[in-house]
Design an enzyme around this catalytic site. Sequence first.
Site: not given
Length: 255
Positions: A77-79, A82, A106
């Site tokens: 995952h990232c923010w 994306g 996140y």
Amino acid sequence: MRSEAEFNHAHIPSANNLPLFNNEERAVVGTIYKQQSRELAIKKGLEYFGPKMKDMAVFAEDLIAKTDPSNKILLIHCWRGGMRSAGIAWLLDLYGFKVYTLVGGYKAFRNWVLTQFLNKEKFRILGGYTGSGKTIVLSALKEKGAAVVDLEGLAGHKGSAFGNIGLPKQPSQEMFENLLSQALAQQEKLNQVIWVEDESQRIGTVMIPNAFFDQIKKSTCYFMRIPFEERLHFIVTHYGIYNKESLMAATLRIQ
């Protein structure tokens, strides 16, 4: 796949970080995205991404080797789920890992965190004046199979003027909430009444979330009445080992 600054501020507990961009690179790509175009931002991101591809595959391989070599499943995952996570997911899938991406990233995890404090739980509160040994009693309850959430342990603070002496830096407010929500979710599985220590809403530099604190205030408190001499002995034994200047400063804070 978050930058060092993002991850250090707060993250999913027990996550491992493999930054696609460092702090400066993330700022550059973000600025291009906002001020110029998505396409130019991607091109700039690829400049940073290309030389790191091998190292990222090695990092993931080492991580698997340290945990369970037979399990090549990764959740990335990232923010917001994306481009950063999508790019790494493509690379590691190509390399041979079974890769999932966290839908919503996140940010979605944080939404889940905040809902945990709205759940109506049954709590028992363990109270007592400073030096009563409440944390030790909670630990003994846990050893006997009771459901316990250690607020002071999660906050990295013992809840008094002497609370942070001998302990590492406290987590950020956001990280404290992440840790607390996970601890609550784990105890909910036991389907038992949850024991917590009687605390003020502020524990050092962090705050117990309002919705959760409201439940604590409405719960029955079991107050341990320990004689003053016993509490004094406990305090001297447990805090007297620390640096004298720190103890003096903490005492003056009480004044």
